[in-house]
Write a protein that holds these residues in place. Structure first.
Motif, PDB file in Angstrom:
ATOM      1  N   THR A  57      -4.856  -3.372  -2.673  1.00 40.97           N
ATOM      2  CA  THR A  57      -3.763  -3.022  -1.751  1.00 40.97           C
ATOM      3  C   THR A  57      -4.230  -3.124  -0.306  1.00 40.97           C
ATOM      4  OG1 THR A  57      -2.818  -1.520  -3.405  1.00 40.97           O
ATOM      5  CG2 THR A  57      -2.101  -1.240  -1.121  1.00 40.97           C
ATOM      6  N   GLN A 104       1.582   0.231  -1.770  1.00 44.77           N
ATOM      7  CA  GLN A 104       0.574   1.179  -2.238  1.00 44.77           C
ATOM      8  C   GLN A 104       1.151   1.999  -3.385  1.00 44.77           C
ATOM      9  OE1 GLN A 104      -0.677   3.933   0.748  1.00 44.77           O
ATOM     10  NE2 GLN A 104      -2.031   5.056  -0.614  1.00 44.77           N
ATOM     11  N   GLY A 127       1.928   0.511   2.796  1.00 46.69           N
ATOM     12  CA  GLY A 127       0.719  -0.149   2.347  1.00 46.69           C
ATOM     13  C   GLY A 127       1.010  -1.544   1.817  1.00 46.69           C
TER      14      GLY A 127
END
Length: 653
Positions: free
Chosen positions: A81, A212, A277
């Motif tokens: 990520t 994320q 993310g």
């Protein structure tokens, strides 16, 4: 002996066959992305007691295990990520860096050409060719700013479409994970579906590149997926859909929503400012915290240029003897002021007036109403917050004024009291680059001459050579009537060893007496005068309104802008401000490149660590292939021996 040698040999044969099949499966999938090495686990079968001893009865394959370490996979997921987000943001910034370098180079060249043309006008104010060249160069600057805005606005639209496509991709991944959850649960009743687990982990890794995520494993083998540990994306065999809808309050900044299964369209908003993310988070960060503020930073410079040139134009007269008209657009045009405020409440409008271009920061702000007269203004880029107390608008009792002139160079007037839940954005300079427009049509409209001229009397004894100009921001009531010109400034003895300055109109009537002088400068009416030397008693100076080509005082004022530091609280020239913007993007790009490289290295280390356990090693598999082949042949020999033994027994008479 009661032990079945034949069955023992067959068990070894079947076990070796299973080992060969598993090894072959590993070799066949050596290049399959996301595949984890498998291993057939063997155990002895139940022993047999005979003749006072225990005899083995062969072997069996108990399971085919997947070489998987959960902590290693989670480490890869986290680093994947970070790597995806860092590299995506670096790629976005690299494009902007190239754009800024090109724009800055073009603007710097056009500014140099403009100042050269201004100097030519100052040398010869009556030359129409020089004046037309000055306007042409000014138009070049306008074109550069307009094209820059259009380019970044197009980039913003592209990023919005990219967000839409990625949201659809995320939805397809969550649907795939939910479907595999169901398949794994069904298959898990009869064993461990290793290949399905690999497929699910592969989808989870791909989802982790986009946003994320965190995962939770259930007792039934299903995995739940959470967005940044907060919002659910997958719950068992149910998948949430990610949708893109119009942003609020800024409709051009589309936002993400999570739609739960069977929710009848109800959705949970995921603000773009939240830390998503991955590549999706990089997109939102670039669009909202880089593209927008960069437009505002460039807009600040465009507004400053328009304001400075317009003010100088207003102080002079053109070649026709008429008062100077604005060279560029009015920075506080009502339409421009209204577009600087965006709110979610249609009943509350706002107008942002630029009061001091030198104090503009190029920032963008979110505004929150706290009740009463209290507001909180937050800088979107830096996160700096400040509390503001609004005052009533004397012209409209329902309106509220937030005066930030001293701190940020603008004031905001709200048409009405907002609600506590209202979302509001203040973008003082976002539109500056596209609003910039050249308003003069011909060179003779350039106010190269000061509106006033001042000349010393031929009999003066002192060294003073004054200059005079119209003061800025003086109330109209203080202006000296045109019928009073020409004025006479007289220096007289005050009777105490000093000098007194009096101003008379054309008929000799006193307009101002005993005018105060501070550091060689004085103000009276709407005029400012600098002595530029030392006068003596009985010196006189005549102040006239200029006409025709007049003098070149205003052209000189234009030329002084090249080196005048009035932006960024008096710290930067126009060129400095442009360079700071370009250098800032370049520095941000280089720093992000370092972060992307570090994130890539961290991911590679975690990936290599996982693959040391889960990856297929062809040399190891080749050795296993040979070993299990020999086991198969040996087990076959046991079966053959058992068969021969049985035949021998059957032949005994």
């Amino acid at each position: 002996m009661a032990v079945d040698i034949y069955q023992t040999g067959v068990s070894g044969l079947l076990a070796a066959q299973a080992q060969l099949a598993t090894t072959g499966h590993n070799i066949a999938n050596v290049n399959t992305e996301g595949y984890h090495r498998q291993r057939a686990e063997q155990a002895t079968t139940m022993h047999m007691f005979s003749g006072g001893s225990f005899y083995g009865t062969g072997t069996r394959v108990t399971d085919v295990t997947r070489m998987y370490q959960e902590y290693a996979f989670r480490d890869v997921l986290v680093n994947n990520t970070e790597k995806a987000g860092a590299e995506a943001l670096y790629n976005h910034l690299s494009y902007l860096d190239k754009t800024m370098t090109s724009v800055n180079s073009g603007l710097a060249s056009s500014l140099d050409d403009l100042y050269s043309a201004i100097n030519a006008v100052a040398d010869n104010p009556g030359n129409l060719g020089n004046r037309e060249l000055m306007l042409a160069n000014a138009q070049d600057i306008v074109d550069h700013f307009n094209e820059f805005y259009s380019s970044l606005e197009q980039e913003q639209m592209i990023k919005n479409r990219d967000i839409e496509s990625r949201a659809a991709h995320v939805s397809s991944l969550t649907a795939g994970i939910a479907d595999l959850n169901q398949q794994i649960m069904n298959a898990g009743q009869n064993g461990t579906p290793n290949d399905l687990l690999d497929q699910r982990d592969q989808l989870i890794q791909e989802l982790g590149k986009q946003v994320q995520i965190t995962t939770l494993k259930d007792s039934n083998g299903m995995i739940s997926v959470m967005l940044a540990g907060r919002e659910p994306l997958v719950s068992g065999n149910q998948a949430y859909q990610m949708e893109v809808r119009e942003g609020s309050p800024e409709h051009k900044q589309s936002e993400l929503y999570l739609v739960a299964p069977n929710s009848n369209g109800q959705a949970t908003r995921i603000k773009g400012s939240q830390a998503l993310g991955g590549e999706m988070g990089a997109l939102f960060h670039y669009r909202d915290q880089v593209l927008g503020p960069n437009l505002s930073d460039m807009g600040k410079t465009a507004i400053a240029i328009a304001d400075a040139f317009n003010k100088i134009q207003a102080q002079g007269v053109d070649l026709n003897g008429d008062p100077g008209k604005s060279m560029f657009n009015d920075i506080n045009d009502p339409d421009a002021m209204s577009r600087r405020f965006v709110g979610s409440n249609p009943n509350v409008t706002g107008a942002v007036e630029i009061t001091d271009t030198g104090k503009l920061t190029g920032g963008e702000y979110s505004l929150q109403y706290k009740g009463g007269n209290e507001y909180v203004l937050t800088d979107i880029t830096t996160g700096k917050r400040q509390t503001i107390t609004a005052t009533a608008d004397p012209t409209d009792p329902a309106a509220q004024v937030l005066d930030l002139s001293n701190e940020l160079g603008f004031s905001l007037t709200l048409s009405d009291e907002p609600n506590i839940s209202d979302e509001m954005l203040v973008q003082p300079t976002r539109q500056g680059a596209i609003d910039l427009e050249l308003k003069l049509n011909t060179g003779d409209q350039i106010a190269a001459s000061g509106s006033l001229t001042i000349s010393p009397d031929g009999d003066n004894k002192g060294t003073a050579n004054p200059s005079v100009s119209v003061a800025e921001s003086v109330p109209p009531a203080s202006a000296i009537d045109e019928s009073a010109y020409p004025l006479t400034l007289k220096v007289v003895d005050d009777g105490a060893g000093g000098l007194q300055y009096n101003v008379q109109d054309k008929d000799g009537n006193d307009l101002f007496t005993n005018v105060t002088v501070t550091d060689g400068k004085m103000s009276f009416g709407d005029l400012e005068l600098t002595l530029n030397g030392d006068p003596e008693a009985f010196d006189q100076f005549e102040i006239r309104q200029a006409s025709g080509s007049g003098n070149n005082e205003n052209a000189l004022a234009f030329a002084e802008l090249q080196n005048k530091k009035w932006l960024n609280n008096g710290k930067s020239t126009v060129t400095d401000s442009l360079n700071q913007t370009a250098v800032g993007i370049g520095s941000l790009t280089r720093n992000q490149g370092v972060k992307a490289e570090a994130a890539g290295a961290a991911y590679q280390q975690s990936y290599d660590r996982m693959m040391s356990t889960s990856g297929v090693n062809l040399d190891e598999e080749a050795a296993n292939l040979l070993r299990f082949q020999q086991s198969y042949m040996a087990a076959a020999r046991v079966v053959s021996t058992a068969s021969e033994t049985m035949n021998t027994l059957l032949q005994i008479r």
